[in-house]
Design a protein around this motif. Structure first.
Motif: not given
Length: 339
Positions: A241-242, A182, A244-245, A238
């Motif tokens: 997404l990062y 990510a 969320q990670q 992106s």
């Protein structure tokens, strides 16, 4: 920032260097060479001149081009964290402060207009803005990443910046791989955006000084600016997404750090107080028992008065619209100068 310690090894490092460094630099240098050739006799003439060169001269030029590309890519890859911070909105200086104020005004007004009861607005609050209005950043990217950074503090009283370097080495390989993937995707789009912006500026200045055709100037300058904006917009998913990670990492794996330091037995202990005490112990270096008592005696963040939480609601343009208008104005002025 959290991404500073996200490092990969072996093949992943090679892939990250290729995607976020070498490939964008090769594209940037290639576009610069094409622009120079087009301004000085045309691309066809440049190709003919290249073909007439001696083989030794060709090899020297190709090696020099490759060395420059590798050095530039290495520098760009090492500056990835700085680049992310730039796009987050950490802008100092006489030019940066007014732009930062413009972005802060826009996003604080946007945040104030969101209704947590509405599902669509709540989804934006959950992923795109920090919970603390005083932590709002002047860019969308900055707010998305700040949202992820403040998530562990909101939920567990955990200082993510202090805890992250200690937690990351303990993560399972699958979670580290997901974080790296990510982060790599985010940095790739930001690198493309930065290089496209640099190409727009440098090609525009060069073509004006070279007295090139106005159409060529508009093509190079405007296209570079539009690509920079589009690449930045592509980086936002992106970034989510990062983010969320990062949230998943703290939600699921934070107990790994407690186990590693012998604090796995937390029955009857307030988790918020424990993490606050650990953060103060690691940051200040004073005994854990003393930091635990200090954390218990500290006022709740909700009880603190935030001086800069309120801000006059004034109408302002979106920062992206301002940048697009700047591209159009500079393109028009450049074309007029070349007439």
């Amino acid at each position: 920032m959290l991404g500073t310690v996200v490092k990969e090894a072996g093949g992943l490092l090679d892939r990250r260097f290729f995607l976020n460094g070498l490939l964008p630099v090769l594209a940037f240098l290639g576009c610069c060479l094409l622009t120079v050739a087009a301004a000085r006799g045309g691309v066809a003439g440049a190709v003919n001149a290249w073909q007439r060169q001696d083989v030794t001269i060709k090899i020297i030029h190709m090696l020099a081009f490759l060395v420059v590309a590798l050095l530039a890519a290495a520098w760009l890859a090492s500056a990835a964290t700085t680049l992310v911070r730039l796009y987050e909105g950490y802008w100092p200086g006489l030019i940066g402060r007014p732009l930062r104020a413009l972005g802060l005004r826009w996003h604080r007004n946007r945040l104030a207009a969101l209704d947590p009861v509405d599902d669509r607005d709540y989804a934006r609050l959950h992923t795109s803005y920090p919970s603390d209005p005083s932590e709002v950043m002047p860019t969308r990217l900055g707010n998305i990443l700040k949202n992820a950074e403040l998530h562990p503090e909101d939920r567990y009283g955990l200082d993510a910046v202090v805890v992250w370097p200690r937690l990351y080495p303990l993560l399972p390989e699958e979670q580290r791989t997901a974080l790296i993937a990510a982060r790599t995707e985010l940095e790739f789009f930001l690198t493309v955006s930065a290089l496209a912006a640099a190409y727009s500026a440098t090609s525009g200045i060069f073509l004006i000084l070279a007295g090139a055709d106005p159409g060529l100037f508009l093509l190079c300058h405007a296209t570079g600016g539009v690509v920079a904006l589009l690449a930045y917009r592509a980086a936002l998913p992106s970034a989510r997404l990062y983010g969320q990670q990062v949230k998943v990492t703290f939600d699921v794996h934070r107990a790994l750090l407690l186990t590693a330091i012998g604090q796995q037995d937390t029955a009857g202990i307030d988790e918020h107080l424990l993490w606050q005490a650990l953060a103060r112990h690691w940051y200040r270096g004073i005994p854990l028992a003393a930091t635990y008592r200090a954390a218990a005696a500290s006022p709740s963040p909700d009880d603190l008065l935030l001086d800069d939480q309120s801000m006059p609601s004034r109408r302002s343009l979106p920062p992206t619209a301002v940048l697009l208008a700047a591209i159009l104005i500079t393109s028009a002025l450049g074309a007029v100068l070349l007439q």
